[in-house]
Enzyme design. Structure first.
Site, PDB file in Angstrom:
ATOM      1  N   CYS A 103       0.954  -1.185  -0.062  1.00  0.00           N
ATOM      2  CA  CYS A 103       0.074  -0.097   0.123  1.00  0.00           C
ATOM      3  C   CYS A 103       0.848   1.203   0.100  1.00  0.00           C
ATOM      4  O   CYS A 103       1.800   1.311   0.948  1.00  0.00           O
ATOM      5  CB  CYS A 103      -1.107  -0.132   1.251  1.00  0.00           C
ATOM      6  SG  CYS A 103      -1.802   1.425   1.261  1.00  0.00           S
ATOM      7  N   ASN A 214      -0.930  -9.852  -9.114  1.00  0.00           N
ATOM      8  CA  ASN A 214      -1.989  -8.717  -9.048  1.00  0.00           C
ATOM      9  C   ASN A 214      -1.689  -7.695  -9.807  1.00  0.00           C
ATOM     10  O   ASN A 214      -0.607  -7.180 -10.201  1.00  0.00           O
ATOM     11  CB  ASN A 214      -2.082  -8.669  -7.569  1.00  0.00           C
ATOM     12  CG  ASN A 214      -3.111  -7.349  -7.164  1.00  0.00           C
ATOM     13  OD1 ASN A 214      -2.637  -6.657  -6.448  1.00  0.00           O
ATOM     14  ND2 ASN A 214      -4.224  -7.629  -7.581  1.00  0.00           N
TER      15      ASN A 214
END
Length: 341
Positions: A103, A214
């Site tokens: 993140c 991802n």
């Protein structure tokens, strides 16, 4: 440095995963997704160690039994705190605990966790080792291919190698770099170019690891192409915005029968859950906000979304609001079918 004991080779449990998404992948959303696929591996929103240690632990750790396999994603960088939270994850019955190293938000950076941890592989290894020692469930890491001025593939290897030696066997790789200064979290999902070849190379260099990709994946055809090179794929926003895609996951990627044969099957499975949740004090819009895309692309989808958006937030909104939205979309489909006939 003592290497953690080896574990059995990775299995197919990470073949298809749905990403942890802040403000989206809560327990209501995960229940909804489970009506579409039995096999998809689900992840919670990121929960910080501070929130679990000092906050309402039951609220953060609550999930529905039908969600399995389900993983708890943690944000943190203090090994002892992460170990404590990993132990709770096991006690609560989670199948996996995942460390967020991807993140890029300013808030996450200020807490010394998320993508900035890629610059500190030795610390991540210490965190993983502590978590492994504290629990018996899988400890995994989700990360980027690099951050800021990390420009070489070797720097990615230099992150993965010590973390793997500490006992992590599953690496979920967002195939974009993260720019920690100058780009917003939204831009960090779109601006840095995707680099799938680096992820493929990582699997070739570490064949004993489970490598999951991802980032930027739009449909199951892309998933199947990635699976020719990797152990698993993780779908993010597309799973949330176009949830009906998930209905094909079980037959296409796992070779088992569909969980839901049509969208109405999903609604029939959801209605009893909504009634139970409302009786327990939940707000209708906290559940229905996750299903707005269910009928995307079919007649009546706009009426379905509008009715829920305009009515589900009201203080007295009950199950009838959802039933009415369901009726509107079914009625529109009936009219469309009759006109074609």
């Amino acid at each position: 440095m003592t290497q953690a004991p080896t574990r059995p080779a990775p299995d197919s449990s990470h073949r298809f995963c749905i990403a942890p998404m802040l403000d989206w992948s809560d327990h209501h959303c995960r229940f909804f997704w489970r009506l579409l696929s039995k096999k998809a591996r689900l992840y919670t929103e990121m929960v910080t160690t501070g929130a679990l240690i000092h906050g309402d632990r039951e609220r953060f750790l609550h999930y529905n039994a039908v969600e399995h396999p389900v993983a708890l994603q943690l944000g943190g960088s203090e090994p002892s705190d992460l170990a404590r939270c990993a132990r709770w994850a096991e006690e609560w019955g989670y199948d996996e605990v995942n460390l967020n190293c991807g993140c890029p938000s300013d808030r996450v950076q200020s807490g010394m966790f998320g993508a900035c941890l890629m610059a500190r592989p030795a610390l991540v290894a210490d965190c993983v080792r502590a978590m492994r020692e504290a629990c018996g469930i899988a400890v995994t890491v989700k990360h980027r291919i690099g951050i800021d001025d990390m420009e070489s593939y070797q720097q990615l290897v230099d992150f993965v190698k010590p973390v793997a030696e500490a006992g992590c066997e599953v690496f979920i790789v967002h195939a974009r770099k993260a720019w920690l200064q100058g780009l917003s979290p939204k831009e960090n999902r779109e601006v840095p170019p995707l680099n799938y070849p680096w992820v493929y190379q990582l699997k070739r260099d570490f064949p004993e690891l489970c490598i999951v990709v991802n980032g930027g994946i739009q449909d199951l055809d892309e998933c199947q192409r990635h699976l020719e090179h990797l152990d698993g794929v993780m779908l993010g926003r597309e799973a949330y915005q176009n949830p009906w895609r998930l209905a094909e996951v079980d037959p296409l990627l796992f070779g088992i029968d569909k969980t839901a044969h049509n969208r109405d099957d999903v609604m029939h499975g959801l209605l009893p859950y909504v009634e139970q949740q409302l009786a327990s004090g939940a707000k209708l819009n906290h559940i229905t906000r996750h299903i707005l895309g269910l009928y995307q692309g079919v007649h009546g989808a706009r009426k379905f979304r509008r009715h829920l958006s305009e009515n589900a937030y009201k203080a007295d909104a009950g199950i009838e609001v959802l039933r009415q939205a369901f009726h509107l979309v079914r009625e529109a489909n009936t009219v469309a079918s009759n006109s074609v006939a």
